[in-house]
Design a protein around this motif. Sequence first.
Motif, PDB file in Angstrom:
ATOM      1  N   ILE A 284       0.863  -1.192   0.000  1.00  0.00           N
ATOM      2  CA  ILE A 284       0.000   0.000   0.000  1.00  0.00           C
ATOM      3  C   ILE A 284       0.887   1.225   0.000  1.00  0.00           C
ATOM      4  O   ILE A 284       2.081   1.151   0.337  1.00  0.00           O
ATOM      5  CB  ILE A 284      -0.970   0.028   1.214  1.00  0.00           C
ATOM      6  CG1 ILE A 284      -0.189   0.146   2.530  1.00  0.00           C
ATOM      7  CG2 ILE A 284      -1.889  -1.170   1.238  1.00  0.00           C
ATOM      8  CD1 ILE A 284      -1.079   0.341   3.741  1.00  0.00           C
ATOM      9  N   THR A 285       0.326   2.372  -0.380  1.00  0.00           N
ATOM     10  CA  THR A 285       1.084   3.621  -0.443  1.00  0.00           C
ATOM     11  C   THR A 285       1.028   4.348   0.897  1.00  0.00           C
ATOM     12  O   THR A 285       0.267   3.978   1.805  1.00  0.00           O
ATOM     13  CB  THR A 285       0.502   4.532  -1.522  1.00  0.00           C
ATOM     14  OG1 THR A 285      -0.834   4.924  -1.129  1.00  0.00           O
ATOM     15  CG2 THR A 285       0.448   3.832  -2.875  1.00  0.00           C
ATOM     16  N   VAL A 286       1.816   5.399   1.026  1.00  0.00           N
ATOM     17  CA  VAL A 286       1.794   6.228   2.243  1.00  0.00           C
ATOM     18  C   VAL A 286       0.427   6.888   2.414  1.00  0.00           C
ATOM     19  O   VAL A 286      -0.099   7.001   3.524  1.00  0.00           O
ATOM     20  CB  VAL A 286       2.912   7.299   2.167  1.00  0.00           C
ATOM     21  CG1 VAL A 286       2.821   8.252   3.354  1.00  0.00           C
ATOM     22  CG2 VAL A 286       4.282   6.641   2.120  1.00  0.00           C
ATOM     23  N   GLY A 287      -0.142   7.344   1.296  1.00  0.00           N
ATOM     24  CA  GLY A 287      -1.485   7.939   1.368  1.00  0.00           C
ATOM     25  C   GLY A 287      -2.513   6.938   1.853  1.00  0.00           C
ATOM     26  O   GLY A 287      -3.425   7.276   2.626  1.00  0.00           O
ATOM     27  N   GLU A 288      -2.424   5.698   1.430  1.00  0.00           N
ATOM     28  CA  GLU A 288      -3.343   4.664   1.887  1.00  0.00           C
ATOM     29  C   GLU A 288      -3.119   4.344   3.359  1.00  0.00           C
ATOM     30  O   GLU A 288      -4.063   4.004   4.085  1.00  0.00           O
ATOM     31  CB  GLU A 288      -3.177   3.409   1.030  1.00  0.00           C
ATOM     32  CG  GLU A 288      -3.718   3.586  -0.391  1.00  0.00           C
ATOM     33  CD  GLU A 288      -3.411   2.404  -1.290  1.00  0.00           C
ATOM     34  OE1 GLU A 288      -4.212   2.136  -2.215  1.00  0.00           O
ATOM     35  OE2 GLU A 288      -2.364   1.738  -1.071  1.00  0.00           O
ATOM     36  N   LEU A 289      -1.851   4.451   3.814  1.00  0.00           N
ATOM     37  CA  LEU A 289      -1.575   4.305   5.245  1.00  0.00           C
ATOM     38  C   LEU A 289      -2.321   5.368   6.045  1.00  0.00           C
ATOM     39  O   LEU A 289      -2.943   5.082   7.069  1.00  0.00           O
ATOM     40  CB  LEU A 289      -0.070   4.402   5.494  1.00  0.00           C
ATOM     41  CG  LEU A 289       0.365   4.547   6.972  1.00  0.00           C
ATOM     42  CD1 LEU A 289      -0.031   3.315   7.769  1.00  0.00           C
ATOM     43  CD2 LEU A 289       1.862   4.799   7.072  1.00  0.00           C
ATOM     44  N   LEU A 290      -2.236   6.619   5.570  1.00  0.00           N
ATOM     45  CA  LEU A 290      -2.953   7.706   6.250  1.00  0.00           C
ATOM     46  C   LEU A 290      -4.457   7.454   6.229  1.00  0.00           C
ATOM     47  O   LEU A 290      -5.153   7.635   7.244  1.00  0.00           O
ATOM     48  CB  LEU A 290      -2.625   9.047   5.580  1.00  0.00           C
ATOM     49  CG  LEU A 290      -3.346  10.272   6.139  1.00  0.00           C
ATOM     50  CD1 LEU A 290      -3.011  10.468   7.612  1.00  0.00           C
ATOM     51  CD2 LEU A 290      -2.987  11.521   5.340  1.00  0.00           C
TER      52      LEU A 290
END
Length: 575
Positions: A284-290
């Motif tokens: 997953i991406t950093v944005g998806e982590l957020l």
Amino acid sequence: MATTTTRPPRPDHDAGLLKAATRHSAARCVALVLCSVAGAGASLLLPFAIGRALDTVLAGHAAGHVGADATRWILLCTALVGASALLDACDGVLTGTTNARTTAWLRGRVGRHVLAVGPRATARFAPGDLVARLIDNAAHAGVAPATLAALLAALVAPVGAVVALVLIDGWLAVVFVAGAPVLVLLLRAFVRVSSDCVARYQQVQGDIAGRLGEAIGGAKTVTAAHTEDREAGRILAALPELSRQGHRMWRVQGRSQAQAVAVAPLLQIAVVAVAGHLVVQDRITVGELLAASRYAVLATGIGMLVGQLGALVRARAAARRLGEVLAEPATPYGEAELPLGDGLLEVRGVRVTRGGRAVLDGVDLTVPAGGTLAVVGRSGAGKSLLASVAGRLADPDEGDVRLDGVPLRSLSREELRREVGYAFERPALLGTTLEDTIGFGAPRPTPPRIREAARAAHADPFITRLPDGYATPCAEAPLSGGEAQRLGLARAFARGGRILILDDAMSSLDTVTEHHIAEAVLHHTPHRSRLIIAHRAATAARADAVAWLHEGRIRAVGTHAELWERPEYREVFGA
């Protein structure tokens, strides 16, 4: 004294009452659900938009420039924040108006039912307790439709958040779902434990209100007896129990809230930890982590529903108390009309039981057409109850009462109240002005008829001495007990009918005034027959016949002169 012992309300008067209230506010509840769901939708979209905006910005920085896509995502985030604020404001307005309208509807329904039940309502429920149910319990029950709508809409965000976690990565949802049963069990335990203490709290609150109403009604007696401290102690005797149940409610809600708040962060941390691991693995991406971290917060919002569930528990308990009032059947009326007649009233085999004791037992009595019958007896003999049964303010357990050959039960409400007039020992001075008080009823008598009735009741002299005369507000009129009784008599005289029933309605009058009014009752009222509950020998002597009531039975019937020969009869009047 009224009792507040309760019987279980029928289901349609308990949960059914809340269903009826929800149907009454259906349009606003639908609007509230749509508004709340839209707000939840905006809340669900916002983490996704923030995540995409973050990924786009990071990708732009890596490429050396931030493109138009990042701007569009940032503008979408701004729009979602604005929409959430607007929808939240609409939600607040709809919730407030729905609560107010539903509460008003509940009070109107229960209030109309109390009036339809009639005197039986205050015989079972203390007046103060009835007021507490109509004011406080109706307000608690009135929040149910809006709270239920908000609760249903509030479930959208947690469920949607779990779905969003699945879309980001299935392991995130698995982690959350593994711990979610703990939150569900906490909520279930909260509802079960709080239901009992809320019901008990409201019951004790009603008992205190009933005792307070009794004390206010007898304020003069309390002051004269110098028992203020004792009455205060009696009223507040249940206060420790009220405090105990109140503290118990707070402990239950606080414990449930604390447990939910303790569990929720653990689930959020677990979800974020797994999401971090997935970022490291480039799944997953950093944005998806957020976004996942925000969705974890929304998903654990199911544990924050304690307040709404508490409101529903209180609403259900309040609806149960309102249902107890609605379970008391309204007085049924027929559709019959009276034939031509002169007011022959027949009481046949009447038996009435109160508190397991026969207050009236096999009473047979006749008020001759166009005649006057006085009922005398010692205190507690059942005279006032007989007066209530004679005009159907109360129904007998056995036997019946007939007016010109027609059972009172079969008469329509309009026909019965048009043909039976009443005056009481303590008349309720309803109406804005003294003229309104005398003319109180439907249809309203004409002003000339009101003044004629006031003159017959010897109320006109003290009314005309007041600065505003008949326009004097009742609350500003300095009335003695005798003057209040004369207003009650004038109200009865102002209305025609076949029979006039006076329930000790001249007990506060001086001897001269009582003599004049008794003459008016016998010769100058539009009623054809008269039934008089009498405590004075002079009143009984003016009647055509006297019924001597003793311990719920008719001991003898005859003229006053005939009965006066008996020592026991003379003892009724203290002679």
